[in-house]
Design an enzyme around this catalytic site. Sequence first.
Site, PDB file in Angstrom:
ATOM      1  CD1 TRP A   1     -10.228  -2.229  32.843  1.00  0.00           C
ATOM      2  CD2 TRP A   1      -9.146  -3.072  34.989  1.00  0.00           C
ATOM      3  NE1 TRP A   1      -9.679  -3.628  32.677  1.00  0.00           N
ATOM      4  CE2 TRP A   1      -9.000  -3.775  33.843  1.00  0.00           C
ATOM      5  CE3 TRP A   1      -8.850  -3.231  35.936  1.00  0.00           C
ATOM      6  CZ2 TRP A   1      -8.429  -5.347  33.873  1.00  0.00           C
ATOM      7  CZ3 TRP A   1      -8.369  -4.248  36.753  1.00  0.00           C
ATOM      8  CH2 TRP A   1      -8.103  -5.259  35.810  1.00  0.00           C
TER       9      TRP A   1
ATOM     10  CG  ASP B   1      -4.651  -0.128  38.272  1.00  0.00           C
ATOM     11  OD1 ASP B   1      -3.638  -0.330  37.860  1.00  0.00           O
ATOM     12  OD2 ASP B   1      -5.475  -1.065  37.892  1.00  0.00           O
TER      13      ASP B   1
ATOM     14  CE  LYS C   1      -2.720  -2.869  29.271  1.00  0.00           C
ATOM     15  NZ  LYS C   1      -3.803  -3.377  29.133  1.00  0.00           N
TER      16      LYS C   1
HETATM   17  C1  LMR Z   1      -8.219  -3.243  28.783  1.00  0.00           C
HETATM   18  O1  LMR Z   1      -8.743  -2.421  29.902  1.00  0.00           O
HETATM   19  O2  LMR Z   1      -8.952  -2.939  28.297  1.00  0.00           O
HETATM   20  C2  LMR Z   1      -7.070  -3.841  29.110  1.00  0.00           C
HETATM   21  O3  LMR Z   1      -6.854  -3.597  30.524  1.00  0.00           O
HETATM   22  C3  LMR Z   1      -7.611  -5.613  29.643  1.00  0.00           C
HETATM   23  C4  LMR Z   1      -8.217  -5.868  30.514  1.00  0.00           C
HETATM   24  O4  LMR Z   1      -7.874  -6.481  31.395  1.00  0.00           O
HETATM   25  O5  LMR Z   1      -9.230  -5.843  31.037  1.00  0.00           O
END
Ligand code: LMR
Length: 395
Positions: free
Chosen positions: A130, A211, A246
């Site tokens: 992420w 996470d 979510k």
């Molecule tokens: C995502 O990965 O799209 C979500 O967790 C929103 C974000 O804050 O990035």
Amino acid sequence: MFSQLPEYTGDPILSLQQVYQNDVRPDKVNLGIGVYQDELGRIPTLECVRLARQRLASGSEPCVYLPMQGSTSYRGAVQSLVFGGEAPILQAGRVATVQSVGGSGALKVGSDVLRQLFPRSSVRVSNPTWDNHRAIFEGSGFAVGVYPYFDESTGTVDFNALLECLQALPAQTILVLHPCCHNPTGADLSMRQWDEVVSLVVARQLIPFLDMAYQGLGQSLDEDCYLARALVRAGCSFLLATSFSKTFSLYGERCGSLSMVCADAPEAGRALGQMQQAVRRNYSSPPVGGARVVETILLDPPLRQLWESEVRGMRERIQAMRVLLHGKLAALGPGRDWGFLLTQRGMFSYAPALAARADELRDRHAVYMVATGRLCMAGLNPGNADRVALALSAC
Ligand code: LMR
């Protein structure tokens, strides 16, 4: 005074979301941001949330500051959800938990605490991960590297490369792990593979930081906690961030938590103190509204049951959309293997081969995905799957 300020280049996910919102094309499809949409493309208000809000609306409690660590009943409910209601580790008082401002707030607080405690450690995140992971840990002052994770040729985890890397990490390296629904790839480890990772974490004295923003959207609320519970069984100390954005469809309420699993209760007491200090320095105390809704649901058996069935419904709908899209793509272009859509889990699928086509998908077909090739499967529905399949197969 501020003439030297550089331009902000934007965020790959949140800035794209703004572009999507400004797009006036009526048939636009949002496979960008990780937000669950229902079969009509709406962001749902869960029925359990509606009922909990109704119940709370009748109260007239003043909106006072919560303590730095947040609501006591919320924190207890989160601990039971993650570690299991009767978990001996909870009875022993070995887990310190704070309510956090979403999952990002939990990562930030944990990262600040770790920086104080292990200033010489560095952080490893999966490659890819992420986007915000790197920014958060670098923001606390850590150097952030990667560990191998994704095998593009199979669309699954490159497990041997991952193990090889872990074997060579210095003690007290902070290892950011996604226990379920890996973001962005959707490629998860099996339970047996997690066991091997846990053994290495113990042997190499690594510091796991889990996470978990998608608990319940992978296999089930319990199975998705396998890694956390395996680390507990192995006697590890670790950190765990959760998010209810979510799974309660409460994105804007910013409900999350950070737990530190410690060796004993006195250590957990000190861990709580360090987290309180980090909270105070960052934002003082967490917000009230969303946490009240979440704790009301988690602590009331009928509402809890309703929530669990609504989470199951989301998970099953996403899985059904994977099957639907895969079927349509296979029919359109038998030459190309879209099998990864079926094996990957949770909200996302990852197709780096499509990354170069992200702009074209958006501009020509009004289909939004993150520029790295991440597709949010929860944005698919029976009404847009044909268009998405046509657009993807044209790439
Ligand atoms: C995502 O990965 O799209 C979500 O967790 C929103 C974000 O804050 O990035």
